[in-house]
Design a protein around this motif. Structure first.
Motif, PDB file in Angstrom:
ATOM      1  N   VAL A 110      15.534 -50.272  92.205  1.00  0.00           N
ATOM      2  CA  VAL A 110      16.677 -51.197  92.282  1.00  0.00           C
ATOM      3  C   VAL A 110      17.733 -50.819  91.244  1.00  0.00           C
ATOM      4  O   VAL A 110      18.946 -50.791  91.527  1.00  0.00           O
ATOM      5  N   ALA A 130      16.392 -59.755  87.029  1.00  0.00           N
ATOM      6  CA  ALA A 130      15.034 -59.449  87.521  1.00  0.00           C
ATOM      7  C   ALA A 130      14.009 -59.733  86.432  1.00  0.00           C
ATOM      8  O   ALA A 130      13.155 -58.901  86.120  1.00  0.00           O
ATOM      9  N   VAL A 177      12.611 -53.127 101.100  1.00  0.00           N
ATOM     10  CA  VAL A 177      13.471 -53.945 100.237  1.00  0.00           C
ATOM     11  C   VAL A 177      14.637 -53.116  99.716  1.00  0.00           C
ATOM     12  O   VAL A 177      15.795 -53.565  99.693  1.00  0.00           O
ATOM     13  N   LEU A 220      18.643 -53.738 100.371  1.00  0.00           N
ATOM     14  CA  LEU A 220      19.591 -53.858  99.255  1.00  0.00           C
ATOM     15  C   LEU A 220      20.717 -52.837  99.397  1.00  0.00           C
ATOM     16  O   LEU A 220      21.901 -53.162  99.186  1.00  0.00           O
ATOM     17  N   ILE A 239      22.830 -59.786  91.818  1.00  0.00           N
ATOM     18  CA  ILE A 239      21.543 -59.488  92.469  1.00  0.00           C
ATOM     19  C   ILE A 239      20.448 -60.209  91.697  1.00  0.00           C
ATOM     20  O   ILE A 239      20.365 -60.075  90.465  1.00  0.00           O
ATOM     21  N   ILE A 275      16.181 -61.028  91.710  1.00  0.00           N
ATOM     22  CA  ILE A 275      14.856 -60.704  92.262  1.00  0.00           C
ATOM     23  C   ILE A 275      13.825 -61.618  91.607  1.00  0.00           C
ATOM     24  O   ILE A 275      13.770 -61.710  90.370  1.00  0.00           O
ATOM     25  N   ASN A 333       9.600 -62.495  91.878  1.00  0.00           N
ATOM     26  CA  ASN A 333       8.305 -62.084  92.435  1.00  0.00           C
ATOM     27  C   ASN A 333       7.215 -62.929  91.778  1.00  0.00           C
ATOM     28  O   ASN A 333       6.633 -62.565  90.759  1.00  0.00           O
ATOM     29  N   LEU A 382      14.615 -61.822  97.298  1.00  0.00           N
ATOM     30  CA  LEU A 382      15.752 -60.992  96.892  1.00  0.00           C
ATOM     31  C   LEU A 382      17.022 -61.655  97.413  1.00  0.00           C
ATOM     32  O   LEU A 382      17.107 -61.987  98.606  1.00  0.00           O
TER      33      LEU A 382
END
Length: 645
Positions: free
Chosen positions: A516, A535, A551, A555, A573, A575, A577, A583
């Protein structure tokens, strides 16, 4: 020994050990209960005698009370104490009546001794005939001399009755104590007797049986147990002796049987080793021809064959094609490289099962059967199949007469199934790779159409306008078209670089966050747009590589749309998890009208590509936008949709 023999050797009911134990216990129980009942009866008799002694003793007191009442009557006015005198006489008569009749409820009763009963009758008779009339006469004469004269005799007779009752009670007490002593002796003797009988009936036979078993464990198979009874232990002793006879017989040829079993185990281990070796080889990533050649070499070596072939069946099931052969001449390979099913023994094997020819020279075979011409005397052909589908056959050629055992035939059948599964797996892997390639080419074509194809179409249109303007000599229009061509070429160049970067992502190794960050760096360099990457919440388990790649592709497609259409200055952006994976990509660009875009969806393949990739990884893709409000996408992958890593 079977169940019928065991049942027929059961002892008779009268001879069973359980019968003896139950009978002995019942006798002991009857004796003990009888003694207890006897002691209870004695104690009940003593209790009744004690009450009788008490009441008999009260006769003397009542008689004296009558004398006292007579003395009071002599000193007091006439008739003033008559009521008390009659009351005492009535009580005395009630006591005598109760002594004569007895009262089991108290209990109260006289012993069944004739002397005691005679004395009781004498006392009662003396009271009724002498004492009561004398008391009434003395009351009327206001003088107690008559009553007092016979009172000592009555008291003496009452004392005699009490003494006789006490003597009887004392004898019963002695008898009770004697009975209790006898009961204690019986309990002790009975306990010792039961211990001795249990030892004689159970413990001693068990010990003797244990000695016999220890002798057997020491391989003294000549030991035998004496059969002295016909009970269960007698049956056990007989069975032990029969077992000893059989063991003695079996041990005589045990060494030969051990050698036989050892040979069988060695043969089975050899077969299992061959099966394991060939199966391990088939699981290696070899080409089909190399895999078939290695399989055939191992089978020929395992079974000592002079040669062999492997043929595969075409999709229509009509022809067999030679894949590999060993130990056969080139003429054989050329003559049987491709043949119809059923045209020879090999073809027959694929249709009707397993074929064995014990002696080719004597068998009725076609004249052009090449195996017979090359000196092979026997042949075995087995099917190659996966599940229930026949994929071909493999044959083994022997220069001697065929002598395969059932176990060897079963092993060869199993090996044919393993080879069939390996061939089917190769075929399925090839199909899977082909489908994956077709799918990726489709996505690649969509990406090219959405970017480079449209740019080239625009350039082609501008070139046509430029050609027309040059033909007219219109420099003004030419000057207007040239910047458009330069901008179109630059845009196509950026699209090509972006596509090359996207394709190169498949070859890169690393975790999702690294990929990413690389994508964000490349986007910043190409577009100059500010990107904020959040993230920090990545505590959940990592996604499998295939889902990570999807993914990244989604993106990249989202950032490409921002660069081409959004006119944005900032992209965010995020993210996450945790239990689920999420996302989100949002921009502050011009946005778009979803309904308008849906109506001309054939011109915007980017959204469709992202949806297809989300569907491929079993995720949900949400797109939100409105004119002037920017645009955003949200990719959500539930925990239950995560692929096994």
């Amino acid at each position: 020994m079977n169940d019928t023999t065991v049942l027929s050797n059961q002892p008779a009911l009268r001879d069973r050990l359980s019968t003896r134990i139950i009978a002995s216990s019942a006798v002991a129980l009857v004796v003990v209960l009888s003694m207890i009942a006897w002691t209870l009866w004695l104690s009940w008799q003593m209790e009744g005698a004690g009450a009788a002694i008490n009441d008999a003793g009260s006769l003397r007191m009542r008689a004296n009370l009558v004398a006292v009442e007579l003395a009071k009557a002599r000193e007091a006015p006439v008739g003033s104490h008559g009521g008390h005198l009659h009351e005492q006489i009535t009580i005395q008569e009630g006591i005598l009546t109760q002594l004569v009749r007895g009262n089991p409820a108290r209990p109260l009763f006289l012993p069944e001794d004739p002397a005691v009963l005679a004395q009781m009758d004498k006392v009662a008779h003396m009271w009724e005939q002498d004492m009561v009339p004398a008391a009434l006469q003395s009351l009327n004469q206001v003088s107690s001399s008559t009553y007092l004269q016979i009172l000592p005799d009555f008291v003496m007779q009452a004392d005699k009755l009490v003494s006789m009752l006490e003597a009887d009670s004392s004898s019963k007490l002695s008898l009770l104590r004697l009975t209790q002593g006898i009961l204690s002796v019986i309990a002790g003797i009975g306990t010792l007797t039961m211990i001795y009988l249990l030892y004689l009936w159970i413990i001693f036979p068990i010990l003797r049986l244990g000695d016999g078993l220890r002798s057997m464990a020491a391989r003294q198979f000549g030991v035998r147990l004496p059969v002295e009874t016909q009970d269960e232990f007698g049956v056990l002793a007989s069975g032990f002796n029969r077992m000893a006879d059989e063991l003695e017989d079996l041990y005589g040829d045990l060494e030969a049987r051990v050698l036989e079993k050892t040979a069988q185990l060695a043969e089975q281990n050899q077969e299992l080793g061959a099966l394991y070796d060939i199966t391990a080889f088939l699981n290696q990533p070899n080409e089909i021809e190399d895999m078939c050649g290695g399989f055939l070499d191992r089978v020929i070596q395992q079974f000592g064959a002079g040669g062999g072939t492997i043929r595969t069946l075409d999709p229509k099931g009509e022809h067999l094609t030679m894949v590999v052969s060993r130990g056969l001449s080139d003429a054989h390979d050329r003559s049987e490289h491709c043949m119809k099913v059923g045209g020879c023994f090999c073809g027959t094997a694929t249709r009707n099962g397993i074929l064995f020819v014990d002696d080719i020279q004597k068998a009725q075979v076609p004249t052009n059967f090449q195996c017979a011409k090359e000196g092979f005397r026997s042949l075995a052909v087995f099917r190659i199949q996966a599940q229930k589908e026949v994929l071909g056959s493999f044959s083994l050629h022997f220069r001697d007469t065929l002598a395969l055992s059932n176990a060897e035939r079963h092993l060869l059948e199993t090996l044919g199934q393993h080879l069939g599964v390996a061939l089917e797996n190769r075929r399925l892997s090839a199909v899977a790779r082909k489908l994956a390639m077709v799918h990726e080419r489709n996505l690649m074509a969509q990406g090219l159409h959405d970017s480079i194809a449209q740019g080239l179409n625009f350039l082609n249109l501008q070139l046509q306008l430029l050609d027309q303007a040059a033909g007219r000599g219109d420099l003004v229009e030419i000057n207007d078209i040239v910047p458009l061509l330069r901008a179109g070429v630059d845009e196509s160049y950026q699209d090509v670089r972006e596509l090359l970067g996207n394709f190169r992502s498949r070859l890169e190794q690393g975790d999702l966050l690294t990929a990413v960050e690389a994508t964000v760096v490349r986007f910043r360099r190409q577009s100059g747009i500010e990107v904020v990457l959040n993230a920090d919440d990545l505590a959940g388990p990592p996604l499998p590589p295939e889902q990570q790649l999807q993914v990244i592709f989604i993106l990249q497609e989202a950032l490409s749309n921002v660069r081409k259409h959004a006119h944005a200055t900032k992209v965010e952006i995020k993210i996450q998890n945790r239990h689920d994976f999420e996302l989100s990509v949002s921009d502050n660009g011009v946005g778009y009208d979803p309904e308008e875009v849906d109506q001309r969806a054939d011109e915007h393949f980017g959204r469709r590509i992202m949806q297809e990739r989300a569907k491929r990884m079993k995720a949900v893709l949400e797109l939100h936008s409105s004119p002037g409000q920017g645009a955003s996408i949200r990719l959500l992958l539930r925990a239950e949709a995560r692929q096994a890593a």
